[in-house]
Design an enzyme around this catalytic site. Structure first.
Site, PDB file in Angstrom:
ATOM      1  N   CYS A  13       0.877  -1.164   0.000  1.00 22.85           N
ATOM      2  CA  CYS A  13       0.000   0.000   0.000  1.00 22.85           C
ATOM      3  C   CYS A  13       0.920   1.222   0.000  1.00 22.85           C
ATOM      4  O   CYS A  13       2.063   1.119  -0.445  1.00 22.85           O
ATOM      5  CB  CYS A  13      -0.951  -0.013   1.207  1.00 22.85           C
ATOM      6  SG  CYS A  13      -0.112   0.104   2.805  1.00 22.85           S
ATOM      7  N   LYS A  14       0.477   2.353   0.485  1.00 20.76           N
ATOM      8  CA  LYS A  14       1.307   3.556   0.465  1.00 20.76           C
ATOM      9  C   LYS A  14       2.495   3.456   1.413  1.00 20.76           C
ATOM     10  O   LYS A  14       3.620   3.704   1.035  1.00 20.76           O
ATOM     11  CB  LYS A  14       0.466   4.788   0.810  1.00 20.76           C
ATOM     12  CG  LYS A  14       1.265   6.089   0.828  1.00 20.76           C
ATOM     13  CD  LYS A  14       0.376   7.266   1.113  1.00 20.76           C
ATOM     14  CE  LYS A  14       1.077   8.584   1.300  1.00 20.76           C
ATOM     15  NZ  LYS A  14       2.397   8.778   0.795  1.00 20.76           N
TER      16      LYS A  14
END
Length: 126
Positions: free
Chosen positions: A79-80
């Site tokens: 994810c980020k």
């Protein structure tokens, strides 16, 4: 009561994370690379070969996509910054997936390490 941070810390204690350098080898051996960020994040740039399945729909997509049904798939998640991926990895483990790893630091760490990404091309207005 637990905070989101508490949940992520607990999740990270239960999963395997790999550095961006280690992730390259893990991705090469993986059956699937999953980006669990939101659609607009994925559209702005993602790892080459990544399949987008937002964290909020992960369990439903896994259950409804025959290509992702095999619990023995080798899966790399990101994810980020690695919080959502950690939560996703725990959910996948609880669903019976046996070979799931998360990229430590997520997309941000991947970028910082100078690893390749796919970005949309801006239209030419010549």
């Amino acid at each position: 009561m637990k905070t989101a941070h508490d949940l992520v810390v607990a999740a990270k204690a239960r999963i395997r994370e790999v550095s961006p350098d280690e992730a390259e080898a893990a991705i090469a051996k993986a059956d699937v690379l999953l980006d669990v960020r939101e659609a607009e994040e994925f559209a702005a740039g993602h790892l080459p070969g990544a399949l987008h399945v937002s964290r909020g729909l992960l369990e439903f997509k896994l259950g409804g996509t025959p290509a992702l049904a095999d619990r023995g798939l080798k899966v790399v998640l990101y994810c980020k910054s690695s919080g959502r991926a950690a939560l996703a990895a725990v959910a996948m483990q609880e669903m019976g997936y046996t070979d799931v790893v998360s990229i430590a630091g997520g997309y941000d760490a991947w970028l910082a390490a100078g690893k390749p990404v796919v970005r949309p091309e801006a239209p030419a207005f010549d």
